[in-house]
Scaffold this motif. Structure first.
Motif, PDB file in Angstrom:
ATOM      1  N   UNK A 164     119.176  31.189 146.311  1.00 20.02           N
ATOM      2  CA  UNK A 164     118.450  31.302 144.688  1.00 20.02           C
ATOM      3  C   UNK A 164     119.612  30.847 144.170  1.00 20.02           C
ATOM      4  N   UNK A 165     119.391  29.031 143.294  1.00 22.41           N
ATOM      5  CA  UNK A 165     119.961  29.032 142.186  1.00 22.41           C
ATOM      6  C   UNK A 165     119.320  29.034 140.996  1.00 22.41           C
ATOM      7  N   UNK A 166     120.205  28.554 139.955  1.00 20.71           N
ATOM      8  CA  UNK A 166     119.433  28.677 138.969  1.00 20.71           C
ATOM      9  C   UNK A 166     119.199  27.165 138.629  1.00 20.71           C
ATOM     10  N   UNK A 167     119.010  26.274 139.586  1.00 21.74           N
ATOM     11  CA  UNK A 167     117.933  25.151 139.258  1.00 21.74           C
ATOM     12  C   UNK A 167     116.577  25.927 139.680  1.00 21.74           C
ATOM     13  N   UNK A 168     116.518  26.727 140.806  1.00 18.99           N
ATOM     14  CA  UNK A 168     115.100  27.333 140.921  1.00 18.99           C
ATOM     15  C   UNK A 168     114.463  27.592 140.161  1.00 18.99           C
ATOM     16  N   UNK A 170     125.205  35.569 142.562  1.00 17.45           N
ATOM     17  CA  UNK A 170     124.737  34.556 142.418  1.00 17.45           C
ATOM     18  C   UNK A 170     123.439  34.762 141.992  1.00 17.45           C
ATOM     19  N   UNK A 171     122.618  34.961 142.691  1.00 16.91           N
ATOM     20  CA  UNK A 171     120.832  34.182 142.999  1.00 16.91           C
ATOM     21  C   UNK A 171     119.952  35.750 142.215  1.00 16.91           C
ATOM     22  N   UNK A 172     120.699  36.782 142.783  1.00 18.15           N
ATOM     23  CA  UNK A 172     120.248  38.185 141.315  1.00 18.15           C
ATOM     24  C   UNK A 172     121.027  38.336 140.178  1.00 18.15           C
ATOM     25  N   UNK A 173     122.414  37.784 139.970  1.00 14.21           N
ATOM     26  CA  UNK A 173     122.538  37.419 138.044  1.00 14.21           C
ATOM     27  C   UNK A 173     121.179  36.778 137.494  1.00 14.21           C
ATOM     28  N   UNK A 174     121.024  35.505 137.904  1.00  8.40           N
ATOM     29  CA  UNK A 174     120.040  34.455 137.128  1.00  8.40           C
ATOM     30  C   UNK A 174     119.580  35.330 137.318  1.00  8.40           C
ATOM     31  N   UNK A 175     118.801  36.233 138.137  1.00  5.17           N
ATOM     32  CA  UNK A 175     117.021  36.764 137.981  1.00  5.17           C
ATOM     33  C   UNK A 175     117.080  37.760 136.754  1.00  5.17           C
ATOM     34  N   UNK A 199     107.836  37.516 152.119  1.00  9.78           N
ATOM     35  CA  UNK A 199     110.033  38.205 151.652  1.00  9.78           C
ATOM     36  C   UNK A 199     111.002  37.137 152.317  1.00  9.78           C
ATOM     37  N   UNK A 200     111.927  36.653 151.403  1.00 13.73           N
ATOM     38  CA  UNK A 200     112.274  36.031 152.403  1.00 13.73           C
ATOM     39  C   UNK A 200     114.160  36.625 151.836  1.00 13.73           C
ATOM     40  N   UNK A 201     113.526  37.611 151.088  1.00 12.66           N
ATOM     41  CA  UNK A 201     115.346  38.040 150.404  1.00 12.66           C
ATOM     42  C   UNK A 201     115.761  38.828 151.434  1.00 12.66           C
ATOM     43  N   UNK A 202     115.852  39.502 152.516  1.00 13.05           N
ATOM     44  CA  UNK A 202     116.378  40.817 153.091  1.00 13.05           C
ATOM     45  C   UNK A 202     117.336  39.983 153.779  1.00 13.05           C
ATOM     46  N   UNK A 203     118.480  40.831 154.252  1.00 16.93           N
ATOM     47  CA  UNK A 203     118.882  40.289 155.256  1.00 16.93           C
ATOM     48  C   UNK A 203     119.107  40.942 156.513  1.00 16.93           C
ATOM     49  N   UNK A 204     119.716  39.741 157.289  1.00 18.99           N
ATOM     50  CA  UNK A 204     119.511  40.589 158.561  1.00 18.99           C
ATOM     51  C   UNK A 204     119.336  41.934 159.009  1.00 18.99           C
ATOM     52  N   UNK A 205     119.963  42.205 158.698  1.00 19.09           N
ATOM     53  CA  UNK A 205     120.124  43.926 158.728  1.00 19.09           C
ATOM     54  C   UNK A 205     119.162  44.436 158.061  1.00 19.09           C
ATOM     55  N   UNK A 206     118.672  44.553 157.099  1.00 19.66           N
ATOM     56  CA  UNK A 206     117.577  44.513 156.709  1.00 19.66           C
ATOM     57  C   UNK A 206     115.741  44.356 157.050  1.00 19.66           C
TER      58      UNK A 206
END
Length: 483
Positions: free
Chosen positions: A407-411, A361-366, A448-455
């Protein structure tokens, strides 16, 4: 189903209707000064017409109680009631036209009776009624609100009424009107508004405008306005653009070049409007085949009527062309050979294999943010420095993605309006170089706060993992924006 009675009546006839009642179950009165000002602007703008429709009212005829209950239309009815009561208070003694004065006097009793019979328990209703009444008294008390305006409001402004005897059927009818969706969607409200705004010399062009509009699917129009046109116009003016609904349609209402005041700012619009038509209608065009398009701009004033419909068709084609070019794998974009970095950006953003999180969702907004910025740039500067614009806008938009875990649309909306508004920057400069000079922040693993735990953040992974696994970080590092 009981008989459905339909009628078209004047405002004077509406307010003189016996036993007119606003039932207790109605929602609070929510019209504000914005609605009042728009109503009186419409009255002033259209006062030369033989008739002007103000909307629809649904009644339930309660024969046992002898009441005619308003099921739908109370906001409009109450505002008209306030308007006539303000005229009675401020203007009745000063009206010179005998017949008009008599008509206003005859309305005094039913209007006063209707006002006295209503009780409003909601504080919202009380506050809005008081504020609106005071504003209306100011409006009708001004010298420029003439007896011609009073006559037009009472006798030429009309409402369409539907009356049913069964209250359940009245609500069912009301719900069926609302459930149609298409009739009440924002873009269709705009369609109705701009059809009324056609100038007299353009009336013969209405049918073609409607045909072109109807050729576009409702979902296409919905996305065009909500995801692109509304956001770009609002962000370019430094305003929030979180949601596009019926209350936001005023963003696409502008100036009527055939009616209303001739403000200085409308001169350039009139020159472009009439020059474009004159050029295309000259006999030489039959020989050279040239055609001049009206010079639309995404952040320019809306020209009501025909030009609005042309604008919608124009940007639907423009945006569709840009988006479809974005999703091609070619290193050429809109006929321009892209730089290596610009090509990598589009190739990565469009590939599910390279960019596995593109459907979040957040990536679509960006992505929508990036697209809106690129569309606006193209609208302003065409393909000049297009590769550098893609690079700059990508870094600007996706910096937010990298720095946010959620990341939300409001962000996104807050980022544009309160932190770094590229849309205002594109709107203001006279050359693309001013955008290219925009200083953007350097990112790193700490931000960087975007990476998931595995990365990232996993004890078994080094900080370098982010650069290895995250395609956005790889692009940022390659362009010198990640260290």
């Amino acid at each position: 189903m009981s008989e459905l009675k339909k009628d078209i009546i004047s405002v004077a006839d509406l307010l003189a209707t016996k036993s007119l009642t606003i039932p207790d179950y109605q929602r609070p009165y929510r019209w504000t000064l914005k609605n009042v000002v728009q109503l009186f602007h419409d009255i002033d703008t259209h006062r030369d017409k033989t008739a002007y429709r103000l909307g629809t009212i649904v009644f339930h005829s309660d024969e046992e109680k002898g009441e005619l209950n308003i099921v739908d239309g109370q906001q409009r009815t109450l505002t008209l009631l306030l308007a006539v009561w303000a005229i009675i208070e401020k203007r009745l003694s000063k009206i010179d036209r005998g017949l008009l004065k008599e008509q206003v006097q005859r309305l005094s009793s039913p209007v006063e009776h209707l006002l006295n019979d209503q009780t409003f328990s909601s504080d919202i209703s009380k506050a809005n009624l008081r504020a609106n009444f005071l504003e209306i008294k100011r409006i009708v008390g001004r010298p420029d609100f003439t007896e011609a305006h009073i006559d037009f409001l009472l006798n030429k402004c009309q409402v369409v009424t539907f009356t049913l005897e069964n209250v359940s059927e009245a609500f069912q009818f009301f719900d069926s009107q609302n459930a149609r969706g298409k009739d009440l969607s924002p873009h269709d409200l705009l369609k109705a508004y701009h059809l009324r705004e056609f100038g007299i010399p353009e009336q013969h062009l209405k049918a073609q405008s409607v045909a072109d509009w109807e050729s576009l699917k409702s979902k296409t129009l919905e996305k065009l306005f909500a995801d692109y046109l509304y956001r770009i116009r609002r962000w370019a003016s430094g305003e929030r653009a979180l949601y596009f609904g019926k209350d936001q349609v005023d963003v696409f209402k502008g100036v009527n070049l055939y009616m209303g005041d001739a403000f200085p700012y409308t001169t350039s619009l009139k020159i472009a409007h009439h020059y474009t038509d004159e050029f295309n209608q000259q006999y030489q065009r039959k020989v050279d085949g040239q055609y001049q398009k009206y010079p639309f701009g995404l952040d320019q004033p809306i020209v009501n009527g025909r030009r609005f419909f042309e604008m919608v068709a124009h940007y639907q084609k423009q945006i569709e062309a840009l988006i479809s070019n974005e999703y091609e794998s070619s290193d050429a974009f809109l006929g321009v050979q892209l730089s290596e970095d610009a090509h990598k950006i589009l190739q990565t953003l469009n590939s599910s294999a390279l960019y596995k999180n593109k459907r979040r969702t957040g990536d679509i907004y960006i992505r929508e943010l990036f697209d809106c910025a690129l569309i606006f740039y193209w609208d302003k500067f065409g393909v000049t420095d297009l590769s550098r614009a893609i690079e700059k806008l990508f870094i600007w938009a996706y910096s937010l993605r990298i720095q946010r875990q959620v990341l939300q649309l409001s962000s996104v909306d807050k980022y544009v309006v309160e932190e770094l508004n590229v849309f205002k920057l594109i709107s203001q400069p006279i050359h693309p170089s001013q955008l290219m000079a925009l200083r953007l922040p350097m990112l790193n693993d700490e931000l960087n706060r975007n990476n998931s735990g595995k990365n990232r953040g996993n004890k078994n992974q080094s900080a370098v993992s982010a650069k290895v696994y995250d395609p956005l970080v790889i692009l940022f590092e390659g362009m010198g924006y990640y260290e």
